[in-house]
Write an enzyme that holds these catalytic residues in place. Sequence first.
Site, short mmCIF file in Angstrom:
data_model
loop_
_atom_site.label_atom_id
_atom_site.label_comp_id
_atom_site.label_asym_id
_atom_site.label_seq_id
_atom_site.Cartn_x
_atom_site.Cartn_y
_atom_site.Cartn_z
N ASP A 42 0.87 -1.17 0.00
CA ASP A 42 0.00 0.00 0.00
C ASP A 42 0.91 1.23 0.00
O ASP A 42 1.64 1.46 0.97
CB ASP A 42 -0.87 -0.05 1.27
CG ASP A 42 -1.75 1.18 1.41
OD1 ASP A 42 -1.60 2.14 0.62
OD2 ASP A 42 -2.59 1.18 2.33
N TYR A 67 -5.17 6.76 -7.45
CA TYR A 67 -6.62 6.96 -7.33
C TYR A 67 -7.04 7.49 -8.69
O TYR A 67 -6.58 8.56 -9.11
CB TYR A 67 -6.93 7.96 -6.21
CG TYR A 67 -8.42 8.21 -6.08
CD1 TYR A 67 -9.17 7.53 -5.13
CD2 TYR A 67 -9.08 9.09 -6.95
CE1 TYR A 67 -10.54 7.73 -5.02
CE2 TYR A 67 -10.45 9.29 -6.84
CZ TYR A 67 -11.17 8.61 -5.88
OH TYR A 67 -12.53 8.81 -5.79
N TYR A 131 -9.11 15.42 -9.25
CA TYR A 131 -8.22 14.33 -9.69
C TYR A 131 -6.94 14.92 -10.30
O TYR A 131 -5.82 14.53 -9.92
CB TYR A 131 -8.95 13.44 -10.70
CG TYR A 131 -8.04 12.52 -11.48
CD1 TYR A 131 -7.49 11.38 -10.89
CD2 TYR A 131 -7.71 12.79 -12.81
CE1 TYR A 131 -6.63 10.54 -11.61
CE2 TYR A 131 -6.86 11.96 -13.54
CZ TYR A 131 -6.32 10.84 -12.93
OH TYR A 131 -5.48 10.02 -13.64
N TRP A 156 -6.04 9.47 -21.93
CA TRP A 156 -7.11 8.63 -22.48
C TRP A 156 -6.66 7.17 -22.61
O TRP A 156 -6.75 6.55 -23.67
CB TRP A 156 -7.57 9.16 -23.84
CG TRP A 156 -8.11 10.55 -23.85
CD1 TRP A 156 -7.87 11.56 -22.95
CD2 TRP A 156 -8.99 11.11 -24.84
NE1 TRP A 156 -8.55 12.70 -23.32
CE2 TRP A 156 -9.23 12.45 -24.48
CE3 TRP A 156 -9.57 10.62 -26.00
CZ2 TRP A 156 -10.05 13.30 -25.23
CZ3 TRP A 156 -10.38 11.46 -26.76
CH2 TRP A 156 -10.62 12.78 -26.37
N1 LIG Z 1 -7.02 5.66 -17.22
C1 LIG Z 1 -6.72 6.79 -17.86
O1 LIG Z 1 -7.45 7.23 -18.79
C2 LIG Z 1 -5.47 7.55 -17.53
C3 LIG Z 1 -5.14 8.65 -18.28
C4 LIG Z 1 -3.97 9.34 -17.97
C5 LIG Z 1 -3.18 8.90 -16.93
N2 LIG Z 1 -3.54 7.81 -16.20
C6 LIG Z 1 -2.66 7.39 -15.11
O2 LIG Z 1 -2.11 6.14 -15.46
C7 LIG Z 1 -1.84 5.36 -14.28
C8 LIG Z 1 -2.41 3.98 -14.43
O3 LIG Z 1 -3.81 4.08 -14.60
P1 LIG Z 1 -4.74 2.81 -14.76
O4 LIG Z 1 -5.75 3.13 -15.78
O5 LIG Z 1 -3.91 1.57 -14.86
O6 LIG Z 1 -5.46 2.84 -13.31
P2 LIG Z 1 -6.27 1.69 -12.56
O7 LIG Z 1 -6.68 0.62 -13.51
O8 LIG Z 1 -7.32 2.38 -11.76
O9 LIG Z 1 -5.18 1.06 -11.57
C9 LIG Z 1 -4.74 1.74 -10.44
C10 LIG Z 1 -4.21 0.71 -9.49
O10 LIG Z 1 -3.74 1.38 -8.34
C11 LIG Z 1 -4.01 0.56 -7.23
N3 LIG Z 1 -4.00 1.33 -5.99
C12 LIG Z 1 -4.91 2.22 -5.53
N4 LIG Z 1 -4.54 2.67 -4.31
C13 LIG Z 1 -3.38 2.05 -4.00
C14 LIG Z 1 -2.52 2.09 -2.88
N5 LIG Z 1 -2.78 2.88 -1.83
N6 LIG Z 1 -1.39 1.32 -2.88
C15 LIG Z 1 -1.13 0.52 -3.92
N7 LIG Z 1 -1.92 0.41 -5.02
C16 LIG Z 1 -3.04 1.18 -5.05
C17 LIG Z 1 -5.37 -0.03 -7.51
O11 LIG Z 1 -5.53 -1.19 -6.74
P3 LIG Z 1 -6.94 -1.52 -6.02
O12 LIG Z 1 -7.90 -1.73 -7.15
O13 LIG Z 1 -6.63 -2.74 -5.24
O14 LIG Z 1 -7.26 -0.31 -5.19
C18 LIG Z 1 -5.25 -0.31 -9.01
O15 LIG Z 1 -4.78 -1.61 -9.24
C19 LIG Z 1 -2.40 6.19 -13.13
O16 LIG Z 1 -1.36 6.91 -12.54
C20 LIG Z 1 -3.36 7.15 -13.79
O17 LIG Z 1 -3.49 8.34 -13.04
C21 LIG Z 1 -4.66 7.11 -16.48
#
Ligand SMILES: NC(=O)c1ccc[n+]([C@@H]2O[C@H](COP(=O)([O-])OP(=O)(O)OC[C@H]3O[C@@H](n4cnc5c(N)ncnc54)[C@H](OP(=O)(O)O)[C@@H]3O)[C@@H](O)[C@H]2O)c1
Length: 292
Positions: A42, A67, A131, A156
């Site tokens: 965590d 998050y 966010y 995205w």
């Molecule tokens: N999705 C988009 O469109 C987008 C766009 C631009 C940038 N990003 C960035 O890209 C990155 C990856 O995004 P993603 O789409 O892969 O996100 P995601 O699918 O929501 O995955 C985020 C992961 O973080 C974990 N997490 C949350 N709180 C935590 C904690 N305290 N300690 C350890 N793990 C924790 C979650 O686990 P749990 O489920 O167990 O909580 C989840 O597995 C992020 O930094 C996001 O901000 C995303």
Amino acid sequence: MQAIKKVLITGGSGQLGTAIKSIVHTVNDSIQFKFTDSDDLDITNYESVWDFLNQKNFDYCINCAAYTHVDKAGDDSDLALLINEEGVKNLAQACHKTETVLLHISTDFVFDGQQNVPYLETDRANPVSIYGHSKFKGEQQIVRNMERYFIIRTSWLYSAYGHNFFKSMLKYGAERNQLSVVFDQVGTPTSAHDLAAVLIKMISKGVKDYGIYHYSNEGVASWYDFASAIFEINDISVNLRPIRSKEYPLPAERPAYSVMDKSKIKKVLGLDIPHWTSSLVEVSNVFKKERE
Ligand SMILES: NC(=O)c1ccc[n+]([C@@H]2O[C@H](COP(=O)([O-])OP(=O)(O)OC[C@H]3O[C@@H](n4cnc5c(N)ncnc54)[C@H](OP(=O)(O)O)[C@@H]3O)[C@@H](O)[C@H]2O)c1
């Protein structure tokens, strides 16, 4: 002989973490990966972060933990800041002390979307959502607490894994005859599979030009264009209607324009970035294979 590079992945069960996991078999033995999820590690708990990094002697940490609920972050602002700022600060401090290079993923949502030319890494961040604000705070913690970091802003993000716009459109396309999608927000869809490969390339090349980078696929699209291409490529027939954002109000404001300039990462890695439409074909194929 080349030394083996040890890489820790945090948030390894999320969309990007899973995309990285899906390609580690393509990497030779010179890189060893340790995937953790929020149960194993965590990032909001400094003691755990410190113990993990201090005991295992990693060369790199890819932080996929975040998050990411853009619309819930307003109600959940304490939690968003705890994970996206405090958690990232913990990682930055522990990485600094253990001489671990941090690759951290950030977002186009750090910008206010008022520009009409692609954002450079040096352009002023001015997030318009909680966010985006929490992600920018995380970036600032890294810059303040360590030197050997890569902050990679992406936009995205979608893939065959986790929750994302691509998968939502496929679901709605199967359930509905008609759909309305906004056309007045413009950016670039990014395949998490492509981003995963870029992160691994940064490590395998041993890049030392630390700092902030922008990475998305090539091209520009509105959410309407993206949805339209998803339906076309996946042979789904839906009556798709372009609407303005004000016709589909969401709790969090989004930047109207968030295309990013990728010259810096292209130069440093010698990258030829695929256009978002060709990556969409690839992701659609992966998605179909995963369902077989
Ligand atoms: N999705 C988009 O469109 C987008 C766009 C631009 C940038 N990003 C960035 O890209 C990155 C990856 O995004 P993603 O789409 O892969 O996100 P995601 O699918 O929501 O995955 C985020 C992961 O973080 C974990 N997490 C949350 N709180 C935590 C904690 N305290 N300690 C350890 N793990 C924790 C979650 O686990 P749990 O489920 O167990 O909580 C989840 O597995 C992020 O930094 C996001 O901000 C995303």
